[in-house]
Design a protein around this motif. Structure first.
Motif: not given
Length: 139
Positions: A1-29
Motif C-alpha cells: 500500500x502506497x499513500x502519499x499525503x497531499x493535504x490534511x486528510x487527503x492522500x493519493x496513490x497507485x492502483x490498489x488491491x483488495x487486501x489494501x482496503x484492510x490496511x486503509x481501514x487500519x490507517x483510518x481512511x
C-alpha cells in the motif's frame, strides 16, 4: 500500500488491491476514490470488487473514471462534491496517483488556492504539475 499525503486528510496513490482496503481501514481512511476506468490495464482490480470489499469494511467508495489528459470541468465539480460529502481522511487512486493529484490540484485552484502553493504541494508529493499551471490559473 502506497499513500502519499497531499493535504490534511487527503492522500493519493497507485492502483490498489483488495487486501489494501484492510490496511486503509487500519490507517483510518474513511473514503476511497477511484479515478481509473475499469479495463484500462490488465493488472487492475475492477472497481466493483473494491466497492464490495470497502462496503464490508465500512469504507466509502466512489468511482469517477478519468481518461488521462481529458479531465473536464464537470469532473472537477463532481470530485469537489465527493470531497465535500465524504468522511475524511480520503485516499484517491489511479494507475500511478498522477490523475488523482491533477484532480486535487484543479479542485484546489477552483477553490481559489494559490497556484504556486498547489504546484509546491504536488511537487513535494512527487508529482510535477508545472504543465498544468495555465489551466490552474484559469480557475
Amino acid at each position: 500500500m502506497s499513500m502519499i499525503k497531499l493535504a490534511d486528510n487527503f492522500y493519493v496513490g497507485p492502483q490498489i488491491e483488495i487486501d489494501d482496503l484492510e490496511d486503509f481501514q487500519t490507517a483510518g481512511i474513511k473514503t476511497v476514490i477511484c479515478f481509473r476506468p475499469d479495463g484500462e490495464g490488465q493488472d487492475q482490480t475492477k472497481f466493483a470488487h473494491v466497492a464490495e470489499e470497502a462496503k464490508e469494511l465500512k469504507v466509502n467508495a466512489h468511482y469517477l473514471p478519468i481518461i488521462l489528459g481529458q479531465i473536464s470541468d464537470e469532473q472537477v465539480v463532481e470530485f469537489g462534491n465527493i470531497l465535500q460529502d465524504s468522511p475524511v481522511p480520503i485516499f484517491a487512486y489511479c494507475r500511478s496517483g498522477a490523475r488523482a493529484t491533477m484532480l486535487w490540484a484543479l479542485n484546489r485552484a477552483q477553490a481559489g488556492k494559490p497556484v504556486d502553493e498547489i504546484l509546491g504541494a504536488a511537487k513535494i508529493a512527487g508529482y510535477d504539475l508545472t504543465a498544468m499551471a495555465p489551466r490552474l490559473s484559469q480557475k
